[in-house]
Design a protein around this motif. Structure first.
Motif, PDB file in Angstrom:
ATOM      1  N   MET A   1       0.892  -1.317  -0.094  1.00  0.00           N
ATOM      2  CA  MET A   1       0.034  -0.006  -0.071  1.00  0.00           C
ATOM      3  C   MET A   1       0.798   1.244  -0.129  1.00  0.00           C
ATOM      4  O   MET A   1       0.879   2.038   0.970  1.00  0.00           O
ATOM      5  CB  MET A   1      -0.947  -0.070   1.165  1.00  0.00           C
ATOM      6  CG  MET A   1      -0.670  -0.458   2.323  1.00  0.00           C
ATOM      7  SD  MET A   1      -1.886  -0.481   3.601  1.00  0.00           S
ATOM      8  CE  MET A   1      -2.035  -2.066   4.293  1.00  0.00           C
ATOM      9  N   ARG A   2       1.485   1.328  -1.100  1.00  0.00           N
ATOM     10  CA  ARG A   2       2.375   2.677  -1.028  1.00  0.00           C
ATOM     11  C   ARG A   2       1.277   3.949  -1.290  1.00  0.00           C
ATOM     12  O   ARG A   2       0.664   3.956  -1.878  1.00  0.00           O
ATOM     13  CB  ARG A   2       3.170   2.559  -2.349  1.00  0.00           C
ATOM     14  CG  ARG A   2       3.832   3.918  -2.989  1.00  0.00           C
ATOM     15  CD  ARG A   2       4.971   4.143  -2.155  1.00  0.00           C
ATOM     16  NE  ARG A   2       5.942   3.378  -2.224  1.00  0.00           N
ATOM     17  CZ  ARG A   2       6.934   2.996  -1.403  1.00  0.00           C
ATOM     18  NH1 ARG A   2       6.919   3.616  -0.170  1.00  0.00           N
ATOM     19  NH2 ARG A   2       7.878   2.212  -1.519  1.00  0.00           N
ATOM     20  N   ASN A   3       1.924   5.070  -0.520  1.00  0.00           N
ATOM     21  CA  ASN A   3       0.831   5.957  -0.530  1.00  0.00           C
ATOM     22  C   ASN A   3       1.765   7.358  -0.099  1.00  0.00           C
ATOM     23  O   ASN A   3       2.902   7.366  -0.090  1.00  0.00           O
ATOM     24  CB  ASN A   3      -0.158   5.994   0.433  1.00  0.00           C
ATOM     25  CG  ASN A   3      -0.051   4.968   1.663  1.00  0.00           C
ATOM     26  OD1 ASN A   3       1.313   5.420   2.201  1.00  0.00           O
ATOM     27  ND2 ASN A   3      -0.295   4.021   2.078  1.00  0.00           N
ATOM     28  N   TRP A 210      -4.334   7.725  -1.679  1.00  0.00           N
ATOM     29  CA  TRP A 210      -4.839   7.033  -2.607  1.00  0.00           C
ATOM     30  C   TRP A 210      -3.426   6.123  -2.961  1.00  0.00           C
ATOM     31  O   TRP A 210      -2.393   6.145  -2.766  1.00  0.00           O
ATOM     32  CB  TRP A 210      -5.095   7.887  -3.985  1.00  0.00           C
ATOM     33  CG  TRP A 210      -4.093   8.694  -4.449  1.00  0.00           C
ATOM     34  CD1 TRP A 210      -3.898   9.895  -4.332  1.00  0.00           C
ATOM     35  CD2 TRP A 210      -3.208   8.377  -5.595  1.00  0.00           C
ATOM     36  NE1 TRP A 210      -2.829  10.351  -5.154  1.00  0.00           N
ATOM     37  CE2 TRP A 210      -2.319   9.490  -5.947  1.00  0.00           C
ATOM     38  CE3 TRP A 210      -3.234   7.089  -6.250  1.00  0.00           C
ATOM     39  CZ2 TRP A 210      -1.526   9.226  -6.875  1.00  0.00           C
ATOM     40  CZ3 TRP A 210      -2.008   7.070  -7.281  1.00  0.00           C
ATOM     41  CH2 TRP A 210      -1.266   8.080  -7.580  1.00  0.00           C
ATOM     42  N   HIS A 211      -3.885   5.065  -3.730  1.00  0.00           N
ATOM     43  CA  HIS A 211      -3.297   3.602  -3.651  1.00  0.00           C
ATOM     44  C   HIS A 211      -2.408   3.608  -5.139  1.00  0.00           C
ATOM     45  O   HIS A 211      -3.130   3.930  -6.139  1.00  0.00           O
ATOM     46  CB  HIS A 211      -4.133   2.331  -3.529  1.00  0.00           C
ATOM     47  CG  HIS A 211      -3.460   1.174  -3.565  1.00  0.00           C
ATOM     48  ND1 HIS A 211      -3.905   0.316  -4.284  1.00  0.00           N
ATOM     49  CD2 HIS A 211      -2.420   0.838  -2.721  1.00  0.00           C
ATOM     50  CE1 HIS A 211      -3.169  -0.959  -3.897  1.00  0.00           C
ATOM     51  NE2 HIS A 211      -1.978  -0.387  -3.029  1.00  0.00           N
ATOM     52  N   MET A 212      -1.021   3.944  -4.816  1.00  0.00           N
ATOM     53  CA  MET A 212      -0.241   4.056  -5.967  1.00  0.00           C
ATOM     54  C   MET A 212       0.214   2.913  -6.538  1.00  0.00           C
ATOM     55  O   MET A 212       1.164   2.857  -7.090  1.00  0.00           O
ATOM     56  CB  MET A 212       0.883   4.897  -5.543  1.00  0.00           C
ATOM     57  CG  MET A 212       0.595   6.156  -5.023  1.00  0.00           C
ATOM     58  SD  MET A 212       2.041   6.996  -4.365  1.00  0.00           S
ATOM     59  CE  MET A 212       1.290   8.740  -3.774  1.00  0.00           C
ATOM     60  N   VAL A 214      -1.151  -1.649  -7.365  1.00  0.00           N
ATOM     61  CA  VAL A 214      -1.994  -2.763  -7.111  1.00  0.00           C
ATOM     62  C   VAL A 214      -1.416  -3.578  -6.260  1.00  0.00           C
ATOM     63  O   VAL A 214      -0.092  -3.967  -5.858  1.00  0.00           O
ATOM     64  CB  VAL A 214      -2.377  -3.552  -8.374  1.00  0.00           C
ATOM     65  CG1 VAL A 214      -3.159  -2.637  -9.429  1.00  0.00           C
ATOM     66  CG2 VAL A 214      -1.141  -3.630  -9.239  1.00  0.00           C
ATOM     67  N   ASP A 215      -2.371  -4.503  -5.322  1.00  0.00           N
ATOM     68  CA  ASP A 215      -1.696  -5.204  -4.285  1.00  0.00           C
ATOM     69  C   ASP A 215      -2.087  -6.818  -4.824  1.00  0.00           C
ATOM     70  O   ASP A 215      -3.323  -7.102  -5.345  1.00  0.00           O
ATOM     71  CB  ASP A 215      -2.498  -5.138  -2.719  1.00  0.00           C
ATOM     72  CG  ASP A 215      -1.878  -4.154  -2.424  1.00  0.00           C
ATOM     73  OD1 ASP A 215      -0.794  -3.288  -2.873  1.00  0.00           O
ATOM     74  OD2 ASP A 215      -2.493  -3.366  -1.451  1.00  0.00           O
ATOM     75  N   PHE A 216      -1.435  -7.588  -4.271  1.00  0.00           N
ATOM     76  CA  PHE A 216      -1.781  -9.213  -4.696  1.00  0.00           C
ATOM     77  C   PHE A 216      -1.562  -9.850  -3.203  1.00  0.00           C
ATOM     78  O   PHE A 216      -0.775  -9.695  -2.535  1.00  0.00           O
ATOM     79  CB  PHE A 216      -0.598  -9.718  -5.545  1.00  0.00           C
ATOM     80  CG  PHE A 216      -0.412  -9.316  -6.995  1.00  0.00           C
ATOM     81  CD1 PHE A 216      -1.255  -9.716  -7.903  1.00  0.00           C
ATOM     82  CD2 PHE A 216      -0.038  -7.954  -7.188  1.00  0.00           C
ATOM     83  CE1 PHE A 216      -1.232  -9.144  -9.245  1.00  0.00           C
ATOM     84  CE2 PHE A 216       0.216  -7.345  -8.485  1.00  0.00           C
ATOM     85  CZ  PHE A 216      -0.312  -8.042  -9.270  1.00  0.00           C
ATOM     86  N   LEU A 291       1.830  -8.227  -1.917  1.00  0.00           N
ATOM     87  CA  LEU A 291       2.832  -7.806  -2.723  1.00  0.00           C
ATOM     88  C   LEU A 291       2.088  -6.404  -3.120  1.00  0.00           C
ATOM     89  O   LEU A 291       0.901  -6.616  -3.903  1.00  0.00           O
ATOM     90  CB  LEU A 291       3.173  -8.786  -3.830  1.00  0.00           C
ATOM     91  CG  LEU A 291       4.126  -7.967  -4.883  1.00  0.00           C
ATOM     92  CD1 LEU A 291       5.095  -7.540  -4.328  1.00  0.00           C
ATOM     93  CD2 LEU A 291       4.064  -9.059  -6.199  1.00  0.00           C
ATOM     94  N   HIS A 292       2.848  -5.244  -3.076  1.00  0.00           N
ATOM     95  CA  HIS A 292       2.363  -4.153  -3.664  1.00  0.00           C
ATOM     96  C   HIS A 292       3.254  -4.039  -4.973  1.00  0.00           C
ATOM     97  O   HIS A 292       4.680  -4.069  -4.785  1.00  0.00           O
ATOM     98  CB  HIS A 292       2.512  -2.778  -2.697  1.00  0.00           C
ATOM     99  CG  HIS A 292       2.193  -1.661  -3.363  1.00  0.00           C
ATOM    100  ND1 HIS A 292       1.147  -0.874  -3.254  1.00  0.00           N
ATOM    101  CD2 HIS A 292       3.067  -0.933  -4.214  1.00  0.00           C
ATOM    102  CE1 HIS A 292       1.308   0.385  -4.024  1.00  0.00           C
ATOM    103  NE2 HIS A 292       2.595   0.225  -4.558  1.00  0.00           N
ATOM    104  N   TRP A 293       2.643  -3.791  -6.141  1.00  0.00           N
ATOM    105  CA  TRP A 293       3.426  -3.414  -7.331  1.00  0.00           C
ATOM    106  C   TRP A 293       3.013  -1.999  -7.891  1.00  0.00           C
ATOM    107  O   TRP A 293       1.842  -1.738  -8.063  1.00  0.00           O
ATOM    108  CB  TRP A 293       2.881  -4.443  -8.492  1.00  0.00           C
ATOM    109  CG  TRP A 293       3.815  -4.147  -9.741  1.00  0.00           C
ATOM    110  CD1 TRP A 293       5.003  -3.886 -10.167  1.00  0.00           C
ATOM    111  CD2 TRP A 293       2.928  -4.269 -10.976  1.00  0.00           C
ATOM    112  NE1 TRP A 293       5.078  -3.784 -11.292  1.00  0.00           N
ATOM    113  CE2 TRP A 293       4.091  -4.232 -12.129  1.00  0.00           C
ATOM    114  CE3 TRP A 293       1.526  -4.887 -11.384  1.00  0.00           C
ATOM    115  CZ2 TRP A 293       3.697  -4.067 -13.501  1.00  0.00           C
ATOM    116  CZ3 TRP A 293       1.653  -4.800 -12.889  1.00  0.00           C
ATOM    117  CH2 TRP A 293       2.370  -4.592 -13.672  1.00  0.00           C
TER     118      TRP A 293
END
Ligand code: ZN
Length: 317
Positions: A1-3, A210-212, A214-216, A291-293
């Protein structure tokens, strides 16, 4: 969740709201340069014919998060510049003797009209230029609320944000002139995508970000693979991103992989699409293995899923 704490660029009013991940039809608009005259006031010369004849801008109707490709065909020896809303955009070579500028868009970029201006100056002083307005569609991003344990929430502080900025800034500021990627990007995990790009996030009831990426959702230890060819330019532990890898794909395009449990590659390694680079983990600002990509275009966090499709002049084989 990069933000947001890791942002290191402009801040603008946030607009929102449209279905994230909506597929975008790629339409290529072909436009011809307008000859505005030469600085010597001479009549048009044959060199004009060898000049850039057309500009392609796609997609025709971009949505916030899309990457806009400006392709200038066969510029010859002309000096080409591209401006987006008056700001210079880096220009790099593209296949077939063309040059290309990539414009990243995101939820911070206001929906509505934006200007693209291309100028090509020939060796003899002849100047062609052309302008076009593109209409950016709202992404209509949904809202998510995340509740973090107190000790995790406490990671969100100015000191940690500064550490991330100092580490990621140089990696994401790279503008390697050559293209290292080939064709569409592939997903970095076989896990289920459970958080789309652009979600408007509330953490423990406040701090709207906001979410920069996508997460898996994937089990700890699952392989994480390079989404395209490139060079590993960062592989280190960070307070918010946790164990983090950044790959430079050239021409201002970088991908990041965060919350990892272990590295498989090191800084300086060349990787190919599909190379295992790390393992899924739960490090940094997360509630469990994930995992955040993220994918950056000239430092703008764009929607990485746009890059998994074949777009003309960008990822089409
Ligand atoms: Zn994420």
């Amino acid at each position: 969740m990069r933000n947001s704490p890791t942002r290191f660029r402009r801040s603008r009013a946030t607009t929102a709201i449209r279905i994230a991940g909506a597929s975008v039809a790629v339409a290529v608009a072909t436009l011809t340069f307008v000859h505005l005259g030469s600085v010597t006031a001479a009549p048009p010369t044959p060199t004009l014919e060898a000049f850039a004849e057309e500009v392609q801008i796609s997609p025709d109707a971009p949505v916030q998060g899309d990457t806009v490709t400006v392709l200038i065909a066969a510029p010859g020896r002309a000096r080409v510049t591209v401006q987006f809303d008056g700001a210079a955009v880096p220009i790099f070579s593209a296949p077939g003797g063309a040059v290309r500028a990539l414009i990243g868009t995101d939820p911070d970029m206001a929906a509505g009209s934006h200007s693209v201006r291309v100028t090509a100056k020939a060796a003899n002083g002849t100047i062609h230029h052309f302008s076009r307005m593109i209409k950016l569609q709202s992404g209509r991003f949904a809202v998510r609320s995340v509740t973090l344990p107190a000790h995790t929430y406490a990671l969100i502080n100015p000191k940690n944000a500064a550490i991330e900025r100092e580490a990621l800034g140089p990696a994401l500021s790279r503008r390697t002139p050559t293209t290292l990627w080939h064709g569409p990007f592939q997903l970095p995990s076989t896990g289920v995508m459970d958080s789309p790009y652009g979600l408007q996030g509330f953490y423990n009831g406040h701090r709207a970000w906001w979410h920069m990426g996508v997460d898996f959702a994937a089990p700890e230890g699952d392989p994480v693979t390079a989404t395209n060819d490139g060079v590993v330019v960062l592989a280190r532990a960070l307070p918010l991103g946790g164990t983090t890898v950044v790959i430079d794909h050239g021409q201002g395009v970088e991908t990041e992989y965060i919350h990892l449990s272990a590295f498989v590659v090191r800084e300086g390694d060349h990787v190919e699409k599909g190379t295992v680079i790390a393992r899924v983990g739960a490090t940094g600002l997360v509630t469990g293995p994930s995992l955040h990509w993220g994918l950056f275009v000239n430092g703008i966090p764009v929607n990485p899923l746009f890059w998994t499709a074949a777009h003309p002049g960008l990822t089409a084989p």
